[in-house]
Write an enzyme that holds these catalytic residues in place. Structure first.
Site, mmCIF file in Angstrom:
data_model
loop_
_atom_site.group_PDB
_atom_site.id
_atom_site.type_symbol
_atom_site.label_atom_id
_atom_site.label_comp_id
_atom_site.label_asym_id
_atom_site.label_seq_id
_atom_site.Cartn_x
_atom_site.Cartn_y
_atom_site.Cartn_z
ATOM 1 N N ASN A 159 -6.593 0.759 -0.008
ATOM 2 C CA ASN A 159 -6.025 0.951 -1.356
ATOM 3 C C ASN A 159 -6.697 0.055 -2.406
ATOM 4 O O ASN A 159 -6.177 -0.139 -3.480
ATOM 5 C CB ASN A 159 -4.523 0.638 -1.391
ATOM 6 C CG ASN A 159 -3.642 1.870 -1.361
ATOM 7 O OD1 ASN A 159 -2.434 1.762 -1.535
ATOM 8 N ND2 ASN A 159 -4.198 3.031 -1.152
ATOM 9 N N THR B 72 0.833 -1.212 0.000
ATOM 10 C CA THR B 72 0.000 0.000 0.000
ATOM 11 C C THR B 72 0.864 1.257 0.000
ATOM 12 O O THR B 72 2.073 1.207 0.196
ATOM 13 C CB THR B 72 -0.919 0.048 1.246
ATOM 14 O OG1 THR B 72 -0.097 0.233 2.398
ATOM 15 C CG2 THR B 72 -1.745 -1.212 1.395
ATOM 16 N N CYS B 73 0.189 2.390 -0.189
ATOM 17 C CA CYS B 73 0.921 3.655 -0.300
ATOM 18 C C CYS B 73 1.299 4.239 1.056
ATOM 19 O O CYS B 73 1.875 5.326 1.122
ATOM 20 C CB CYS B 73 0.064 4.662 -1.063
ATOM 21 S SG CYS B 73 -0.299 4.069 -2.708
ATOM 22 N N ASP B 74 0.960 3.566 2.136
ATOM 23 C CA ASP B 74 1.244 4.104 3.460
ATOM 24 C C ASP B 74 2.614 3.615 3.942
ATOM 25 O O ASP B 74 2.926 2.427 3.835
ATOM 26 C CB ASP B 74 0.154 3.634 4.442
ATOM 27 C CG ASP B 74 0.258 4.350 5.774
ATOM 28 O OD1 ASP B 74 1.274 5.038 6.005
ATOM 29 O OD2 ASP B 74 -0.675 4.221 6.586
#
Ligand SMILES: Cc1ncc(COP(=O)(O)O)c(C=O)c1O
Length: 413
Positions: free
Chosen positions: A393, A354-356
């Site tokens: 996401n 994910t983008c985190d």
């Protein structure tokens, strides 16, 4: 660490950090962590299913259930559905004679749909809505746990149909997940609560506790059993029928834990003090489900950042590895391809997709150099993993593939 100088040059490492990493990794050994698994079957599964996916091994479920039952002879096992609620696992346990620990109406509906009988269940959530009580009763489950006066009073309309167990809080420093902070009355509050129930014509038939999940020592449970026996002996006006010693039985994640028969032996000794006609229940979740599932992921990206090689997996802490956040577990993860223990290893990071940036699975792992597309296997992934996975996401949760017999127990004694 032998050779850092393959694709990425050693000059890129920062001096002090490199030294520390070298020292840390020089102390490590590199056994073949997947040797217990049938690698050929794993490869077949990888050829058949797109990663990420979980593999649930029903023989392992059975193995764990029977191992715990052998270590706790005479104790009735109620599998804690919350840890892993896959229908195939529930059905297998049902066929083995397991009973079930339920905490929500969703869990009631699940086991009902699988043909489990209500009287084989206990509702253990100390906090419920009225509709949850009704749903459990309609199902035929009449044993409920309470731990405070407001909860006791909720049962007045159902007084002819319910039997209560009062949950007592026993804190444990040896449990990875502390469950006695949030639930359970203090021992001093117990007589008042029992009397409140009796004054309202409710039937109190048992005591329960859960000292915390992934308990690294049996002593908290031993002491809780002793205190419960004492409390039962003191409250002679109650017809005690049950003592529920909860879950907490540990499994090995990064290091060994006490073997289950050794963990349970002092519990069995402490239970000898109970009056003979009292039945003992346990609510194991993790011990049965954790070793029964692995996760198969692939490396979808790779980057050199500072002193470490970052590998981006196709599942992470927002997915089935969510147990790292919620359950404080650190899963053993290794490449599917056999690793040469004498080969070169590099300081690496495993990250989720994910983008985190919180989605990092292991910042401190040494791995041989791997490539995009390589398969990684996380073990001990059955308990509190997919149960708390999200779809952040829009990454879907991994699917579960059910198999028989992926593990080899031939070396067990
Ligand atoms: C009431 C209750 N029973 C049983 C369990 C299962 O515990 P474990 O997974 O440690 O066996 C839990 C875990 O949260 C629980 O809350």
């Amino acid at each position: 660490m032998k050779n850092l100088n393959s694709e990425f040059s050693v000059e890129q490492l920062v001096g002090e950090e490199l030294e520390q990493l070298e020292q840390h990794f020089a102390e490590q050994t590199h056994p073949d962590e997947l040797e217990q698994f049938d690698r050929a079957s794993l490869k077949e599964l990888v050829a058949e299913h797109e990663t990420p996916f979980m593999v649930l091994d029903l023989e392992e479920v059975e193995y764990q259930y029977l191992a715990l039952q052998a270590a706790l002879p005479g104790v009735k096992l109620f599998y804690a559905v919350k840890s892993l609620s896959h229908p195939s696992l529930i059905k297998r346990l049902k066929n083995l004679g397991s009973q079930f620990d339920l905490a929500t109406t969703g869990e009631v509906e699940l086991v009902k749909g699988l043909g489990v009988q209500g009287e084989k269940c206990i509702h253990t959530h100390p906090i419920k809505k009225d509709k949850d009580i009704k749903a459990a009763l309609e199902f035929g489950c009449h044993r409920f746990v309470v731990d405070n006066p407001a909860e006791v009073l909720k049962f007045i309309p159902y007084k002819d149909h319910v039997e209560l167990l009062v949950r007592v809080s026993f804190r444990s420093q040896d449990a990875v997940v502390d469950l006695s902070r949030k639930f359970g009355c203090a021992l001093e509050e117990l007589p008042g609560l029992v009397n409140l129930a009796i004054e309202n014509d409710l039937t109190v038939s048992g005591l329960s506790f859960h000292v915390g999940s992934q308990s690294l020592s049996p002593m908290a449970q031993v002491n809780a059993i002793k205190a419960s026996v004492h409390a039962m002996n003191e409250m002679t006006h109650v017809h005690w029928k049950w003592l529920d010693i909860g879950g907490s039985f540990p499994v090995s994640y990064q290091g060994p834990v006490t073997p289950i028969e050794d963990f349970c032996a002092p519990l069995m000794d402490a239970l000898k003090e109970l009056p003979e006609d009292i039945e003992v229940f346990a609510e194991p979740g993790r011990f049965i489900s954790a070793p029964a599932m692995i996760e198969v992921m692939s490396i979808m990206g790779k980057a050199k950042r500072g002193a470490r090689i970052w590998y981006y997996l196709d599942d992470g802490v927002y997915g089935a590895l969510s147990g790292q956040m919620f359950d404080h577990a650190k899963y053993p993860i290794s490449p599917l391809k056999p690793v040469d223990p004498m080969g070169d290893f590099y300081p690496s990071v495993l990250a989720g997709p994910t983008c985190d940036s919180v989605d990092v699975v292991d910042e401190d792992i040494e791995l041989p150099e791997l490539q995009v597309g390589d398969i990684m296997v996380a073990r001990q992934m059955g308990a509190y993993t997919i149960a708390s996975a999200t779809e952040f996401n829009y990454y879907p949760k991994p699917k579960v593939v059910v198999v028989e017999d992926l593990m080899d127990h031939t070396d067990d004694n």
